[in-house]
Structure formats: C-alpha cells, structure tokens
Design a protein around this motif. Structure first.
Motif, PDB file in Angstrom:
ATOM      1  N   ASP A 166      29.800 -20.149 112.719  1.00  0.00           N
ATOM      2  CA  ASP A 166      29.525 -19.234 111.595  1.00  0.00           C
ATOM      3  C   ASP A 166      28.066 -18.768 111.596  1.00  0.00           C
ATOM      4  O   ASP A 166      27.719 -17.796 110.932  1.00  0.00           O
ATOM      5  CB  ASP A 166      29.848 -19.937 110.264  1.00  0.00           C
ATOM      6  N   LYS A 167      27.224 -19.469 112.356  1.00  0.00           N
ATOM      7  CA  LYS A 167      25.796 -19.126 112.346  1.00  0.00           C
ATOM      8  C   LYS A 167      25.413 -18.087 113.397  1.00  0.00           C
ATOM      9  O   LYS A 167      24.248 -17.719 113.485  1.00  0.00           O
ATOM     10  CB  LYS A 167      24.962 -20.384 112.583  1.00  0.00           C
ATOM     11  N   ILE A 168      26.368 -17.656 114.234  1.00  0.00           N
ATOM     12  CA  ILE A 168      26.008 -16.690 115.284  1.00  0.00           C
ATOM     13  C   ILE A 168      26.918 -15.464 115.255  1.00  0.00           C
ATOM     14  O   ILE A 168      28.005 -15.483 114.689  1.00  0.00           O
ATOM     15  CB  ILE A 168      26.061 -17.340 116.692  1.00  0.00           C
ATOM     16  N   SER A 169      26.451 -14.415 115.924  1.00  0.00           N
ATOM     17  CA  SER A 169      27.218 -13.166 116.001  1.00  0.00           C
ATOM     18  C   SER A 169      28.256 -13.261 117.116  1.00  0.00           C
ATOM     19  O   SER A 169      28.209 -14.163 117.955  1.00  0.00           O
ATOM     20  CB  SER A 169      26.269 -12.001 116.295  1.00  0.00           C
ATOM     21  N   GLN A 170      29.153 -12.299 117.127  1.00  0.00           N
ATOM     22  CA  GLN A 170      30.171 -12.226 118.181  1.00  0.00           C
ATOM     23  C   GLN A 170      29.522 -12.111 119.563  1.00  0.00           C
ATOM     24  O   GLN A 170      29.936 -12.762 120.520  1.00  0.00           O
ATOM     25  CB  GLN A 170      31.089 -11.017 117.914  1.00  0.00           C
ATOM     26  N   ALA A 171      28.466 -11.305 119.647  1.00  0.00           N
ATOM     27  CA  ALA A 171      27.775 -11.125 120.933  1.00  0.00           C
ATOM     28  C   ALA A 171      27.149 -12.438 121.397  1.00  0.00           C
ATOM     29  O   ALA A 171      27.240 -12.808 122.570  1.00  0.00           O
ATOM     30  CB  ALA A 171      26.705 -10.046 120.802  1.00  0.00           C
ATOM     31  N   GLU A 172      26.531 -13.155 120.465  1.00  0.00           N
ATOM     32  CA  GLU A 172      25.924 -14.445 120.805  1.00  0.00           C
ATOM     33  C   GLU A 172      26.995 -15.449 121.223  1.00  0.00           C
ATOM     34  O   GLU A 172      26.774 -16.291 122.083  1.00  0.00           O
ATOM     35  CB  GLU A 172      25.130 -14.987 119.610  1.00  0.00           C
ATOM     36  N   ARG A 173      28.153 -15.338 120.601  1.00  0.00           N
ATOM     37  CA  ARG A 173      29.262 -16.224 120.931  1.00  0.00           C
ATOM     38  C   ARG A 173      29.676 -16.035 122.397  1.00  0.00           C
ATOM     39  O   ARG A 173      29.854 -16.995 123.131  1.00  0.00           O
ATOM     40  CB  ARG A 173      30.444 -15.931 119.991  1.00  0.00           C
ATOM     41  N   GLU A 174      29.815 -14.783 122.795  1.00  0.00           N
ATOM     42  CA  GLU A 174      30.190 -14.500 124.188  1.00  0.00           C
ATOM     43  C   GLU A 174      29.149 -15.055 125.152  1.00  0.00           C
ATOM     44  O   GLU A 174      29.477 -15.634 126.184  1.00  0.00           O
ATOM     45  CB  GLU A 174      30.334 -12.977 124.413  1.00  0.00           C
ATOM     46  N   LYS A 175      27.901 -14.900 124.755  1.00  0.00           N
ATOM     47  CA  LYS A 175      26.800 -15.337 125.611  1.00  0.00           C
ATOM     48  C   LYS A 175      26.806 -16.862 125.779  1.00  0.00           C
ATOM     49  O   LYS A 175      26.682 -17.380 126.893  1.00  0.00           O
ATOM     50  CB  LYS A 175      25.479 -14.858 124.985  1.00  0.00           C
ATOM     51  N   VAL A 176      26.974 -17.569 124.676  1.00  0.00           N
ATOM     52  CA  VAL A 176      26.923 -19.040 124.766  1.00  0.00           C
ATOM     53  C   VAL A 176      28.154 -19.564 125.514  1.00  0.00           C
ATOM     54  O   VAL A 176      28.076 -20.537 126.268  1.00  0.00           O
ATOM     55  CB  VAL A 176      26.752 -19.703 123.365  1.00  0.00           C
ATOM     56  N   LEU A 177      29.287 -18.881 125.343  1.00  0.00           N
ATOM     57  CA  LEU A 177      30.489 -19.305 126.071  1.00  0.00           C
ATOM     58  C   LEU A 177      30.277 -19.205 127.578  1.00  0.00           C
ATOM     59  O   LEU A 177      30.691 -20.084 128.335  1.00  0.00           O
ATOM     60  CB  LEU A 177      31.702 -18.477 125.636  1.00  0.00           C
ATOM     61  N   MET A 178      29.602 -18.126 127.989  1.00  0.00           N
ATOM     62  CA  MET A 178      29.283 -17.968 129.419  1.00  0.00           C
ATOM     63  C   MET A 178      28.407 -19.122 129.903  1.00  0.00           C
ATOM     64  O   MET A 178      28.642 -19.700 130.968  1.00  0.00           O
ATOM     65  CB  MET A 178      28.518 -16.651 129.662  1.00  0.00           C
ATOM     66  N   GLN A 179      27.394 -19.432 129.113  1.00  0.00           N
ATOM     67  CA  GLN A 179      26.462 -20.510 129.492  1.00  0.00           C
ATOM     68  C   GLN A 179      27.206 -21.842 129.603  1.00  0.00           C
ATOM     69  O   GLN A 179      27.037 -22.587 130.565  1.00  0.00           O
ATOM     70  CB  GLN A 179      25.329 -20.599 128.455  1.00  0.00           C
ATOM     71  N   VAL A 180      28.057 -22.118 128.614  1.00  0.00           N
ATOM     72  CA  VAL A 180      28.788 -23.395 128.599  1.00  0.00           C
ATOM     73  C   VAL A 180      29.753 -23.462 129.781  1.00  0.00           C
ATOM     74  O   VAL A 180      29.800 -24.467 130.506  1.00  0.00           O
ATOM     75  CB  VAL A 180      29.545 -23.576 127.258  1.00  0.00           C
ATOM     76  N   LYS A 181      30.478 -22.396 130.011  1.00  0.00           N
ATOM     77  CA  LYS A 181      31.437 -22.389 131.128  1.00  0.00           C
ATOM     78  C   LYS A 181      30.712 -22.603 132.452  1.00  0.00           C
ATOM     79  O   LYS A 181      31.206 -23.311 133.333  1.00  0.00           O
ATOM     80  CB  LYS A 181      32.214 -21.066 131.155  1.00  0.00           C
ATOM     81  N   GLY A 182      29.542 -22.014 132.577  1.00  0.00           N
ATOM     82  CA  GLY A 182      28.743 -22.204 133.786  1.00  0.00           C
ATOM     83  C   GLY A 182      28.322 -23.660 133.946  1.00  0.00           C
ATOM     84  O   GLY A 182      28.460 -24.248 135.023  1.00  0.00           O
ATOM     85  N   ALA A 183      27.847 -24.236 132.848  1.00  0.00           N
ATOM     86  CA  ALA A 183      27.358 -25.624 132.894  1.00  0.00           C
ATOM     87  C   ALA A 183      28.492 -26.602 133.206  1.00  0.00           C
ATOM     88  O   ALA A 183      28.268 -27.655 133.809  1.00  0.00           O
ATOM     89  CB  ALA A 183      26.695 -25.987 131.562  1.00  0.00           C
ATOM     90  N   LEU A 184      29.709 -26.261 132.809  1.00  0.00           N
ATOM     91  CA  LEU A 184      30.842 -27.176 133.008  1.00  0.00           C
ATOM     92  C   LEU A 184      31.347 -27.189 134.445  1.00  0.00           C
ATOM     93  O   LEU A 184      32.094 -28.088 134.846  1.00  0.00           O
ATOM     94  CB  LEU A 184      31.990 -26.819 132.056  1.00  0.00           C
ATOM     95  N   GLN A 185      30.935 -26.184 135.222  1.00  0.00           N
ATOM     96  CA  GLN A 185      31.420 -26.087 136.608  1.00  0.00           C
ATOM     97  C   GLN A 185      31.192 -27.366 137.400  1.00  0.00           C
ATOM     98  O   GLN A 185      31.993 -27.730 138.244  1.00  0.00           O
ATOM     99  CB  GLN A 185      30.757 -24.910 137.332  1.00  0.00           C
ATOM    100  N   LYS A 186      30.071 -28.035 137.109  1.00  0.00           N
ATOM    101  CA  LYS A 186      29.774 -29.217 137.913  1.00  0.00           C
ATOM    102  C   LYS A 186      30.308 -30.510 137.300  1.00  0.00           C
ATOM    103  O   LYS A 186      29.925 -31.599 137.720  1.00  0.00           O
ATOM    104  CB  LYS A 186      28.274 -29.304 138.176  1.00  0.00           C
ATOM    105  N   HIS A 187      31.204 -30.390 136.318  1.00  0.00           N
ATOM    106  CA  HIS A 187      31.720 -31.598 135.664  1.00  0.00           C
ATOM    107  C   HIS A 187      33.233 -31.726 135.805  1.00  0.00           C
ATOM    108  O   HIS A 187      33.995 -31.135 135.031  1.00  0.00           O
ATOM    109  CB  HIS A 187      31.317 -31.599 134.188  1.00  0.00           C
TER     110      HIS A 187
END
Ligand SMILES: Nc1nc2c(ncn2[C@@H]2O[C@H](COP(=O)(O)OP(=O)(O)OP(=O)(O)O)[C@@H](O)[C@H]2O)c(=O)[nH]1
Ligand SMILES: [Mg+2]
Length: 216
Positions: A166-187
């Motif tokens: 609830d604290k972020i915009s839709q655009a920020e949501r897309e951005k953080v999802l990309m970052q998280v998905k990237g970080a999860l690649q090595k796990h």
C-alpha cells in the motif's frame, strides 16, 4: 537456467473457502521460545514468517487471523524477540520470528537471537515452508540474501511475500518485483510464486490463507 517467478494466482473458490475456514477458527498463542530445547513437540507441520526487523511479520499474522493484537506488532524494530508459536485448528503451527538485520540492541542479545533464528530455520524437521517477507519499498537486501542462502543449504522451501504494498505505486511495484525475481535466481530453495500483500489494506491476505490451508 533462468527460473520463472510469477505471482500466485487468485485462489479458486474451494481453496479460498478452505483458507477462510482455517483462519475463522480460533488461532491461539501457544508459547514464546528462546532456545531450541523449548520448541513444542514436532507433531504437525508448521509455517513461519521470517524477514528483516520491521518488515511486517507480526502485522501479517494479525491480518491473516483477523486479530489486531494476536502477534504484537509495533514501530520498534526488533520488538519480537522470541520464536512465537500459534496454533490453528487442524492446521499448521504459525510461527512468528524475531527480525534479522537489527543493529540497535546490545550485540550479545542480537547474536543470541540470531543464532537461535538460524538454528531454527535450518534444523526444524516439520518446518514446511518459510514465508520470507520483503518490504516492497526496499526489495531483497544483502542480509536477506544471507538467510535465503541458509535456507538453500538446509533445503527448506521459502516463498517470498512482499509487504506494505500500500506504500508504493504500481510502477514501483513492477520495479521491485523485477529486482526480487532477479535476486531469487540464485536460490534453488525459492518457491516459484510470489505473494504481494498489504496487512493494512488486505491485499494478498486471502491468497496467503489459501496457500497455508493448502499445505496442511
Ligand atoms: N502501511 C503499512 N504498514 C505496515 C504494514 N505491515 C506492517 N506495517 C507497519 O510496520 C511496522 C512494523 O510492523 P511489525 O509487524 O511489527 O514488523 P515485524 O516484522 O514483526 O517487526 P519485528 O518483530 O521487530 O522484527 C508497524 O508500524 C506496522 O504498523 C502494511 O501492510 N502496510
Ligand atoms: Mg514482530
């Protein structure tokens, strides 16, 4: 190989209802644990909520159970200092963990509960899934990565739950999802579906209830 992370789809009516019923029944505080020896008998599966201090673990348990103060939630980082067990009727234990990455308590105290946290995450046979909470404003940090690697080594499946959306915009949501998905690649222990939540507004809560009920 690129792993494909997606958002958990909306639950179908049957699993939504199953989740609703599990959390409509009484959820009770069982005990706070400060040492591995204090863990309750491993007589059923359990799920736990892990994440950096202040990410919203206790708030998420309150939202799931529809109780304002079941798991204490506060503004003071590091507030949850024990491993707190909650019972569900016929379902898994819900386990609220102390946050990691908190530096403002005495070093000895921090070390003690971080050691307990690590023993717990790597050594609890009935731990079926770890929900790793990631603040949607911050994404995966180095200190998260450390915990995720511990879970990889222990072969404990974890599922990422973004909090405070609830604290972020839709655009920020897309951005953080990309970052998280990237970080999860090595796990390799990462579950391939992510859940986006707001304990404040209720986003993702029914989905998470259905996921937990589905594990039982
Ligand atoms: N806006 C918003 N605030 C939230 C949400 N979830 C938690 N918070 C706030 O974040 C702060 C920390 O929440 P807690 O649930 O205590 O966090 P925690 O992860 O249990 O913290 P520790 O026990 O200290 O590790 C509180 O002020 C909550 O009100 C959310 O979905 N939206
Ligand atoms: Mg807490």
């Amino acid at each position: 190989m690129q792993m494909d992370f997606t958002l958990t789809p909306e639950p179908d009516d049957t699993s939504r209802e199953r989740g609703r019923l599990l959390f409509a029944a009484p959820v009770e505080f069982l005990k706070g644990v400060v040492a591995m020896a204090g863990l309750p008998p491993a007589d059923r599966i359990e799920v736990c909520f892990a994440g950096r201090s202040n990410v919203g673990k206790s708030s998420l348990i309150n939202a799931l159970t529809n109780r304002k103060n079941l798991a204490r939630a506060s503004n003071t980082p590091g507030r949850t200092q024990e491993i707190n067990y909650f019972t569900t009727e016929g379902g898994p234990y819900l386990v609220d963990l102390p946050g990691y990455g908190f530096a403002e308590a005495p070093v000895a105290v921090v070390q003690k509960w971080q050691a307990l946290l690590k023993s717990y995450l790597s050594g609890r046979a009935t731990l079926r899934r770890v929900f790793v909470l990631i603040d949607a404003r911050h994404g995966v940090k180095a200190v998260d990565d450390e915990i995720l690697s511990l879970l990889d080594r222990s072969a404990v499946t974890f599922q990422v739950v973004l909090t405070k959306v609830d604290k972020i915009s839709q655009a920020e949501r897309e951005k953080v999802l990309m970052q998280v998905k990237g970080a999860l690649q090595k796990h390799p222990a990462a579950y391939p579906e992510l859940v986006v939540t707001s304990s404040e507004k209720g986003d993702g809560i029914e989905t998470l209830r259905a996921i937990i009920a589905g594990l039982a």
